[in-house]
Design an enzyme around this catalytic site. Structure first.
Site, PDB file in Angstrom:
ATOM      1  N   HIS A  14      -4.150   1.193  11.821  1.00 50.20           N
ATOM      2  CA  HIS A  14      -3.960  -0.053  12.557  1.00 50.20           C
ATOM      3  C   HIS A  14      -5.327  -0.689  12.821  1.00 50.20           C
ATOM      4  O   HIS A  14      -6.160  -0.071  13.492  1.00 50.20           O
ATOM      5  CB  HIS A  14      -3.271   0.258  13.887  1.00 50.20           C
ATOM      6  CG  HIS A  14      -2.755  -0.957  14.587  1.00 50.20           C
ATOM      7  ND1 HIS A  14      -3.401  -2.173  14.547  1.00 50.20           N
ATOM      8  CD2 HIS A  14      -1.660  -1.151  15.356  1.00 50.20           C
ATOM      9  CE1 HIS A  14      -2.710  -3.050  15.249  1.00 50.20           C
ATOM     10  NE2 HIS A  14      -1.655  -2.457  15.751  1.00 50.20           N
TER      11      HIS A  14
ATOM     12  N   ASN B 145     -10.316  -2.886   2.326  1.00 47.28           N
ATOM     13  CA  ASN B 145      -9.967  -2.917   0.905  1.00 47.28           C
ATOM     14  C   ASN B 145     -11.212  -2.680   0.063  1.00 47.28           C
ATOM     15  O   ASN B 145     -12.323  -2.669   0.595  1.00 47.28           O
ATOM     16  CB  ASN B 145      -9.388  -4.288   0.533  1.00 47.28           C
ATOM     17  CG  ASN B 145      -7.910  -4.427   0.903  1.00 47.28           C
ATOM     18  OD1 ASN B 145      -7.220  -3.439   1.164  1.00 47.28           O
ATOM     19  ND2 ASN B 145      -7.432  -5.651   0.931  1.00 47.28           N
TER      20      ASN B 145
ATOM     21  N   HIS C 169       0.828  -1.215   0.000  1.00 47.52           N
ATOM     22  CA  HIS C 169       0.000   0.000   0.000  1.00 47.52           C
ATOM     23  C   HIS C 169       0.860   1.262   0.000  1.00 47.52           C
ATOM     24  O   HIS C 169       0.508   2.269   0.616  1.00 47.52           O
ATOM     25  CB  HIS C 169      -0.945   0.028   1.205  1.00 47.52           C
ATOM     26  CG  HIS C 169      -1.940  -1.093   1.216  1.00 47.52           C
ATOM     27  ND1 HIS C 169      -3.185  -0.993   0.650  1.00 47.52           N
ATOM     28  CD2 HIS C 169      -1.868  -2.351   1.731  1.00 47.52           C
ATOM     29  CE1 HIS C 169      -3.843  -2.140   0.807  1.00 47.52           C
ATOM     30  NE2 HIS C 169      -3.064  -2.980   1.461  1.00 47.52           N
TER      31      HIS C 169
HETATM   32 FE1  HDE Z   1      -2.481  -4.801   5.522  1.00 47.74          FE
HETATM   33  N1  HDE Z   1      -0.689  -3.993   5.977  1.00 47.74           N
HETATM   34  N2  HDE Z   1      -1.810  -6.611   6.085  1.00 47.74           N
HETATM   35  N3  HDE Z   1      -4.205  -5.675   4.902  1.00 47.74           N
HETATM   36  N4  HDE Z   1      -3.150  -3.041   4.914  1.00 47.74           N
HETATM   37  C1  HDE Z   1      -0.332  -2.709   5.824  1.00 47.74           C
HETATM   38  O1  HDE Z   1       0.770  -1.389   7.429  1.00 47.74           O
HETATM   39  C2  HDE Z   1      -0.713  -6.843   6.826  1.00 47.74           C
HETATM   40  C3  HDE Z   1      -4.536  -6.998   4.979  1.00 47.74           C
HETATM   41  C4  HDE Z   1      -4.387  -2.763   4.461  1.00 47.74           C
HETATM   42  O2  HDE Z   1      -3.406   3.450   4.018  1.00 47.74           O
HETATM   43  C5  HDE Z   1       0.988  -2.366   6.454  1.00 47.74           C
HETATM   44  O3  HDE Z   1       0.976   0.839   7.721  1.00 47.74           O
HETATM   45  C6  HDE Z   1      -0.638  -8.230   7.187  1.00 47.74           C
HETATM   46  C7  HDE Z   1      -5.930  -7.204   4.731  1.00 47.74           C
HETATM   47  C8  HDE Z   1      -4.463  -1.381   4.046  1.00 47.74           C
HETATM   48  O4  HDE Z   1      -1.688   3.383   5.366  1.00 47.74           O
HETATM   49  C9  HDE Z   1       1.403  -3.698   7.102  1.00 47.74           C
HETATM   50  C10 HDE Z   1      -1.723  -8.831   6.622  1.00 47.74           C
HETATM   51  C11 HDE Z   1      -6.427  -5.959   4.491  1.00 47.74           C
HETATM   52  C12 HDE Z   1      -3.205  -0.855   4.296  1.00 47.74           C
HETATM   53  C13 HDE Z   1       0.260  -4.604   6.728  1.00 47.74           C
HETATM   54  C14 HDE Z   1      -2.461  -7.810   5.943  1.00 47.74           C
HETATM   55  C15 HDE Z   1      -5.347  -5.020   4.592  1.00 47.74           C
HETATM   56  C16 HDE Z   1      -2.407  -1.922   4.839  1.00 47.74           C
HETATM   57  C17 HDE Z   1       1.973  -1.716   5.523  1.00 47.74           C
HETATM   58  C18 HDE Z   1      -2.096 -10.299   6.651  1.00 47.74           C
HETATM   59  C19 HDE Z   1      -7.871  -5.587   4.129  1.00 47.74           C
HETATM   60  C20 HDE Z   1      -2.747   0.559   4.010  1.00 47.74           C
HETATM   61  C21 HDE Z   1       1.989  -0.238   5.888  1.00 47.74           C
HETATM   62  C22 HDE Z   1      -2.473 -10.737   7.915  1.00 47.74           C
HETATM   63  C23 HDE Z   1      -8.783  -5.805   5.224  1.00 47.74           C
HETATM   64  C24 HDE Z   1      -2.971   1.444   5.191  1.00 47.74           C
HETATM   65  C25 HDE Z   1       1.205  -0.159   7.088  1.00 47.74           C
HETATM   66  C26 HDE Z   1      -2.672   2.879   4.836  1.00 47.74           C
HETATM   67  C27 HDE Z   1      -1.088  -1.762   5.228  1.00 47.74           C
HETATM   68  C28 HDE Z   1       0.219  -5.872   7.143  1.00 47.74           C
HETATM   69  C29 HDE Z   1      -3.621  -8.091   5.186  1.00 47.74           C
HETATM   70  C30 HDE Z   1      -5.535  -3.626   4.369  1.00 47.74           C
HETATM   71  C31 HDE Z   1       2.757  -4.242   6.700  1.00 47.74           C
HETATM   72  C32 HDE Z   1       0.461  -8.876   8.017  1.00 47.74           C
HETATM   73  C33 HDE Z   1      -6.695  -8.533   4.779  1.00 47.74           C
HETATM   74  C34 HDE Z   1      -5.671  -0.669   3.464  1.00 47.74           C
HETATM   75  O5  HDE Z   1       1.488  -3.589   8.484  1.00 47.74           O
END
Ligand code: HDE
Length: 716
Positions: free
Chosen positions: A342, A151, A78
């Site tokens: 978060h 999402n 992202h």
């Molecule tokens: Fe994320 N995801 N994600 N994700 N995610 C990040 O956090 C992660 C997942 C989502 O506009 C990171 O600040 C793991 C699902 C959005 O700043 C990180 C898993 C969904 C955004 C991270 C998922 C999301 C992130 C990277 C599997 C939809 C952008 C930068 C368990 C419900 C937030 C940050 C923004 C961002 C980890 C799966 C949505 C690395 C470990 C499912 C919208 O922490």
């Protein structure tokens, strides 16, 4: 507020901001970071005017050092995002289900900051990549910040967080050559997917037009996981969150997406910014699917499995409030880049479930911010600060802003009268939902997570013919880019589990055969996996179709904010321009005047018409519809401009509405006029003749005339 009023309000605000900026910076001297006034910012200190620079030059050193450190690590996923401020307002109290303060009082506006993003591309990648879009909302509630980090697709690729690094490594550019940028059409992604049958449902969505949205303002949003509402009596209810855009849900054509990526890689970012700047504020309704705890096991899938959705046919979406985005950020880095979301930022009344994907996310986000934002005090960055008062005994660390006063930094204490106090639940203190847990520690996946295909089939069957064709085309494109036949074959095997028709059509486009079932490697499950635990099953879904899954079933008719290009040249008829412009503006559409170059066009009536873009500086793909006003002289000139002809040909290819106030002119030069049956053009969204604004408006409201794709022979 009418659009015109909104525009005036926004213009006034812009003017006031400019004045305020001028006022604020009046009498401001250029200084160093220590406040020393700088006398010369043009020349470094040298030993003679042709001599070497001196190390002593602390002004130069400070400026360059700060510059050297301007970049911070980009988000691992992202990375590319765009955001805006706004507010959320609930329609009616939700106290029956949740005690969350911001969901009680319809008269209260809760400030929000919303960031949209692509997942795979780096920070500077194109907006129109085929990808999932992030949809993160930070609610600054009086009880603390609540983040709904979702999402634009309601399901996910994997069921367990432990697979997330693998998924992302597979989709990111390949490690040996860092190719391709912001694209899933490559070997490693499809290798991984072909071995992960659980991703099949998500793949159907990612290959649909959801993954190439027309605008960030025209996307749905989803919380993905099942969350829990908790009311004052401590009764829990399962909840799925939805965002429904008031402008409808629309995509672009794939050929168009690729061309937009070259013509305007900032297409989505610019579109969001301009709409808000013009006072056309995007709006979404917040919807919830409420599922009583007693119904947890009533479905033919598991509510804790993030590769499944709850069909709206089974549990309708109740719209409970509205979000309006009405202010662009002042500074991209300070706000859009430094915002830290978060999924674990919750407020009393909202709680988690045991979805193993959600559970893993709860660890990841703080961890990533510590690295990305440089230490444990990122909550003090203005965009991340809660509006609720914040007191605790956490101290120090890199970049601490707050100057904590007093002798104590521990609890309990008596030296400070016990402050800060713990809050009782009645005082708003947070209390985790007391879910009963009695279990063995295991590394296992529940059997109820094993059906990987029936919702993929439900999704495919719920699409219109055009949407199904787009999925077939997308899969054929992506798998066509894969260089390893075994990967393609494994994928055809998985697609065959979704629909034989789908698999056959993709196979035929690839020049391959759908493999016999028995030849499939355990549906792609690799040999080192225990088949007992991992081999997927397919049950028959309780419903065959859910219209809510199709984009083409919703939100048509509204043409607000649509970009309509007027193809003009000297001699264009005044009335023909003015009448159409007025009619479109009444509906909230945006008119852009195109001309042979950037100087004004002279109308037949002798007026000057301001040109927004010259043909050579813009492209048809960034507009929603095309209008050619009448005027013989103008048409004669435009017939000689290849780009003007190309505009109409390409607009036709991308199924966009086209209107021309006269027949004998530019339109006669087009491929479709010369080669296709003119009888069918009107029902295909090509409107010819004077005074046809209502027909044109109706056509724009239909978004696209996809039937034209059947004649995919337009050389544009
Ligand atoms: Fe994320 N995801 N994600 N994700 N995610 C990040 O956090 C992660 C997942 C989502 O506009 C990171 O600040 C793991 C699902 C959005 O700043 C990180 C898993 C969904 C955004 C991270 C998922 C999301 C992130 C990277 C599997 C939809 C952008 C930068 C368990 C419900 C937030 C940050 C923004 C961002 C980890 C799966 C949505 C690395 C470990 C499912 C919208 O922490």
């Amino acid at each position: 507020m009418k659009n015109e009023e909104k525009k005036n309000a926004s213009d006034n605000k812009k003017h006031q901001d400019l004045e305020r900026n001028r006022e604020d910076s009046k009498d401001q001297f250029l200084t160093t970071n220590q406040g020393l006034k700088i006398n010369d910012d043009q020349n470094s200190l040298k030993a003679g005017d042709r001599g070497a620079s001196l190390l002593e030059d602390f002004i130069l050193r400070e400026k360059i050092t700060h510059f050297d450190h301007e970049r911070i690590p980009e988000r691992i996923v992202h990375a590319r995002g765009s955001a805006a401020h706004g507010y959320f307002q609930v329609y009616e109290s939700m106290e029956k289900y949740t005690k969350a303060g911001f969901l009680q009082d319809p008269s209260k506006k809760t400030p929000v900051f919303t960031r949209f993003s692509t997942v795979a591309g780096f920070k500077g990648s194109t907006d129109l990549a085929r990808d999932v879009r992030g949809f993160s909302v930070k609610f600054y509630t009086e009880e603390g910040n609540y983040d709904l980090v979702g999402n634009n697709i309601p399901v996910f690729f994997i069921q367990d967080a432990i697979k997330f690094p693998d998924l992302i490594h597979a989709v990111k550019p390949e490690p040996h050559n860092e190719i391709p940028q912001a694209a899933s059409a490559h070997d490693t992604f499809w290798d991984f997917i072909s071995l992960m049958p659980e991703s099949t449902h998500m793949i159907m969505w990612a290959m649909s037009d959801r993954a190439i949205p027309r605008s960030l303002r025209m996307m749905e949003g989803f919380g993905v996981h099942t969350f829990r509402f908790v009311n004052k009596e401590n009764k829990g209810t399962f909840v799925k969150f939805h965002w429904k855009p008031l402008l409808g849900t629309h995509g672009v054509a794939w050929d168009e997406a690729q061309k937009i990526s070259g013509n305007d890689p900032d297409f989505h970012r610019r579109d969001l910014w301009n709409a808000i700047d013009n006072g056309q504020f995007p709006e979404w309704e917040l919807g919830v699917q409420i599922i009583p705890e007693e119904d947890e096991h009533k479905f033919d899938f598991d509510l804790l499995d993030a590769t499944k959705l709850v069909p709206e046919e089974l549990v309708p979406v109740k719209k409970i409030g509205k979000m309006v985005l009405n202010r662009n950020p002042d500074n991209f880095f300070a706000e859009t880049e430094q915002v830290a979301f978060h999924p674990g930022h919750i407020v009393p009344g909202i709680d988690f479930t045991n979805d193993p994907l959600l559970q893993g996310r709860l660890f990841s986000y703080t961890d990533t911010q510590l690295k990305r934002l440089g230490g444990p005090n990122f909550h003090e960055i203005p965009i991340n600060r809660p509006i609720a008062p914040m007191h605790n005994n956490q101290r120090d660390g890199h970049m601490r802003q707050e100057i904590n006063k007093g002798q104590t930094s521990y609890h309990p204490n008596s030296l400070r009268g016990g402050c800060p106090f713990q809050a009782k639940i009645a005082e708003g203190g947070f209390d985790s939902y007391p879910e009963k847990i009695d279990a063995k520690k295991v590394r296992e996946r529940s059997k109820s997570f094993k059906d990987h295909f029936s919702q993929a089939t439900l999704f495919f069957n719920s699409q219109t013919g055009v949407e199904q064709q787009h999925i077939i085309d997308a899969l054929s494109f992506e798998l066509g880019k894969v260089g390893v036949a075994q990967v393609q074959e494994r994928m055809l095997g998985l697609l065959n589990e979704v629909s034989n028709d789908l698999a056959q059509k993709v196979a035929s486009n690839l020049g391959m055969k759908v493999p016999e079932r028995k030849e499939q490697l355990n549906h792609g499950v690799p040999a080192d996996f225990d088949p007992e635990r991992y081999e997927p099953t397919k049950s028959s879904p309780s419903i065959e179709k859910d219209p809510a899954l199709s984009m083409m079933h919703k939100g048509f008719g509204n043409i607000a904010t649509r970009q309509v290009a007027f193809l003009c040249a000297d001699g264009v008829d005044d009335n023909s321009v003015d009448e159409m412009k007025k009619a479109l503006k009444n509906e909230g559409a945006m008119v852009k005047i195109l001309g042979p170059n950037s100087t004004d066009v002279k109308t037949a009536g002798g007026k000057s018409l301001k040109v927004d873009e010259a043909y050579r500086t813009t492209a048809s793909v960034v507009y929603d519809a095309f209008y050619v006003p009448s005027g013989d002289k103008a048409h004669k000139a435009m017939r000689m401009i290849p780009k003007a002809i190309h505009f109409l040909n390409e607009g036709y290819k991308h199924c966009k509405p086209i209107a021309s106030a006269q027949e004998n002119g530019l339109v006669e030069e087009t491929y479709f006029w010369k080669n296709l049956n003119k009888q069918n053009l009107a029902e295909d969204g090509v409107i010819i003749g004077k005074g046809k604004s209502s027909e044109f408006i109706e056509a724009i409201g239909k978004h696209r005339f996809w039937k034209r794709e059947e004649k995919d022979s337009i050389p544009a």
